[in-house]
Structures are given as structure tokens and as C-alpha cells.
Design a protein around this motif. Structure first.
Motif, PDB file in Angstrom:
ATOM      1  N   GLU A 174      -0.379  39.330  41.504  1.00 29.14           N
ATOM      2  CA  GLU A 174       0.971  39.978  41.578  1.00 29.14           C
ATOM      3  C   GLU A 174       0.913  41.196  40.717  1.00 29.14           C
ATOM      4  OE1 GLU A 174       5.416  38.835  40.593  1.00 29.14           O
ATOM      5  OE2 GLU A 174       4.632  37.477  42.058  1.00 29.14           O
ATOM      6  N   ASP A 175       0.702  41.013  39.400  1.00 25.62           N
ATOM      7  CA  ASP A 175       0.588  42.106  38.526  1.00 25.62           C
ATOM      8  C   ASP A 175      -0.161  43.390  38.884  1.00 25.62           C
ATOM      9  OD1 ASP A 175       2.126  40.590  36.736  1.00 25.62           O
ATOM     10  OD2 ASP A 175       0.638  40.135  35.429  1.00 25.62           O
ATOM     11  N   CYS A 176      -1.404  42.904  39.329  1.00 30.99           N
ATOM     12  CA  CYS A 176      -2.343  44.152  39.916  1.00 30.99           C
ATOM     13  C   CYS A 176      -1.744  44.674  41.367  1.00 30.99           C
ATOM     14  CB  CYS A 176      -3.434  43.469  40.511  1.00 30.99           C
ATOM     15  SG  CYS A 176      -4.639  42.964  39.099  1.00 30.99           S
ATOM     16  N   GLN A 177      -1.032  44.117  42.066  1.00 30.37           N
ATOM     17  CA  GLN A 177      -0.546  44.700  43.194  1.00 30.37           C
ATOM     18  C   GLN A 177       0.755  45.667  42.759  1.00 30.37           C
ATOM     19  OE1 GLN A 177       0.615  41.040  45.351  1.00 30.37           O
ATOM     20  NE2 GLN A 177      -1.025  41.503  46.884  1.00 30.37           N
ATOM     21  N   GLU A 178       1.660  45.121  41.824  1.00 32.52           N
ATOM     22  CA  GLU A 178       2.656  46.022  41.226  1.00 32.52           C
ATOM     23  C   GLU A 178       1.998  47.139  40.530  1.00 32.52           C
ATOM     24  OE1 GLU A 178       6.216  47.369  40.854  1.00 32.52           O
ATOM     25  OE2 GLU A 178       5.753  45.644  41.804  1.00 32.52           O
ATOM     26  N   ARG A 179       1.079  47.185  39.747  1.00 33.49           N
ATOM     27  CA  ARG A 179       0.535  48.216  39.258  1.00 33.49           C
ATOM     28  C   ARG A 179       0.027  49.319  40.366  1.00 33.49           C
ATOM     29  NH1 ARG A 179      -1.712  44.801  35.470  1.00 33.49           N
ATOM     30  NH2 ARG A 179      -3.899  45.114  36.376  1.00 33.49           N
TER      31      ARG A 179
END
Length: 193
Positions: A138-143
Motif C-alpha cells: 500500500e505504501d509503494c502504491q501510494e508513492r
């Protein structure tokens, strides 16, 4: 890469350009050697000589991360931070514990309001992070979403050709004239022949 903490020390010294470390194992508080799943390293982009080391402990899919697993990664951090052979003011460390799920007690520790999500321990030279695979993804998708929105960039051959003709028209005028490069789509750009 599964390696003993002593091998982490050897790699750490090699990356810093140091001589091989003094002999002797790196031991946890209970006197046992630790075995890390993964160690990664990167040089700082803007500060010459600074380095960041990452030690990752991965748990099997069926293991719910709890205080026992947190104690293991904490003991690795303690072993590294208390061993003088690791000491270097230009190096910071992250110790990550990663699994599929997390119990409530560990989730509360890893999600305190005064720290970034996942940070269970923060000190000037090291952090202990606890994350689930879902949180990491989720963090990677948001970045990725953020950077895509900020850049608003869509590459295409047409955009590249328009740029070339607009900014280097004199140089490519002959190529536009004979049809090798298409004329710009926008009426504001002209090519001098």
C-alpha cells in the motif's frame, strides 16, 4: 541471504572500506548468534560518506507478528548498536520485521501518533520498523500514485517530436520539410526553412 550477525559486520566493514573486523562473533544479549534474513545497504545521495544499512527479518506466511518476533528483531538491533565494531557516525540503521499479519499489541507499538506508521523504535542512529506485506504494498502504491500525479507525465512519440521541432526547429527543419519528422501538431510552433 541468510547470514549470521558476524557476516553482517563483515559486509558492513567491506562497504565502508574498512579492514576486516576484529575476530569474534556478534552475539545477542542472551549470548546466541543471530541469523538475519536479508541485509541491504545504500550510500546517501547528497552526503558523501554517509551510508544507510537495512536488516530485514521475514516471517513465514502463517506467523502472526507479535512481541516474540519483535523481541528477535530488537535483539539484532541491540547486538549491532552495542558492538563497537559496527560504530560509525556516518551510518544509520533500519531493522525491519515483516510478515503477513500482526497482533494488536504489536500493532499498537508500531503505530504510535508521534512516529511514522510502522516505526516501533526510533533512536538517532537506528529505527525498528514493523510492517505487514499489505502495508508495504500500500505504501509503494501510494508513492507511485503521488509521483505520477506530481509529474503528470505521459510520454509518447508525438510529444517527443513536438518538443524536438519546437525547441530545435532550425536544426531539424530539413527533416520536417522532407517528412522524416512530422510537423508539429500545435499551431504555435513553426519551423523556419
Amino acid at each position: 541471504m541468510i547470514a549470521a550477525l558476524h557476516e553482517v559486520l563483515v559486509q558492513h566493514c567491506r562497504l565502508l572500506g574498512r579492514e576486516a573486523p576484529a575476530p569474534g562473533p556478534v552475539l545477542r544479549e542472551d549470548g546466541r548468534p543471530g541469523r538475519v534474513d536479508l541485509m541491504l545497504s545504500r550510500a546517501a545521495r547528497h552526503r558523501k560518506g554517509e551510508r544507510h544499512q537495512l536488516v530485514v527479518e521475514l516471517k513465514r506466511p502463517g506467523v502472526i507478528l507479535g512481541m516474540a518476533e519483535f523481541s528477535q528483531i530488537s535483539s539484532y538491533a541491540e547486538a549491532v548498536m552495542s558492538d563497537d565494531r559496527f560504530r560509525d557516525p556516518a551510518v544509520t540503521w533500519d531493522f525491519w520485521l515483516v510478515g503477513n499479519g500482526m497482533d494488536d499489541a504489536l500493532r499498537q507499538l508500531a503505530h504510535q501518533t508521534d512516529r511514522v506508521p510502522g516505526c516501533a523504535v526510533w533512536a538517532p542512529t537506528f529505527r525498528i520498523m514493523v510492517k505487514t506485506w499489505g502495508e508495504i504494498i500500500e505504501d509503494c502504491q501510494e508513492r507511485l500514485r503521488f509521483h505520477s500525479e506530481q509529474l503528470e507525465y505521459q510520454s509518447s512519440t508525438e510529444h517527443a517530436m513536438d518538443y524536438l521541432v519546437r525547441n530545435h526547429g532550425d536544426t531539424v527543419a530539413e527533416l520536417v520539410g522532407d517528412g522524416t519528422i512530422p510537423a508539429p501538431r500545435h499551431t504555435g510552433a513553426t519551423v523556419t526553412q
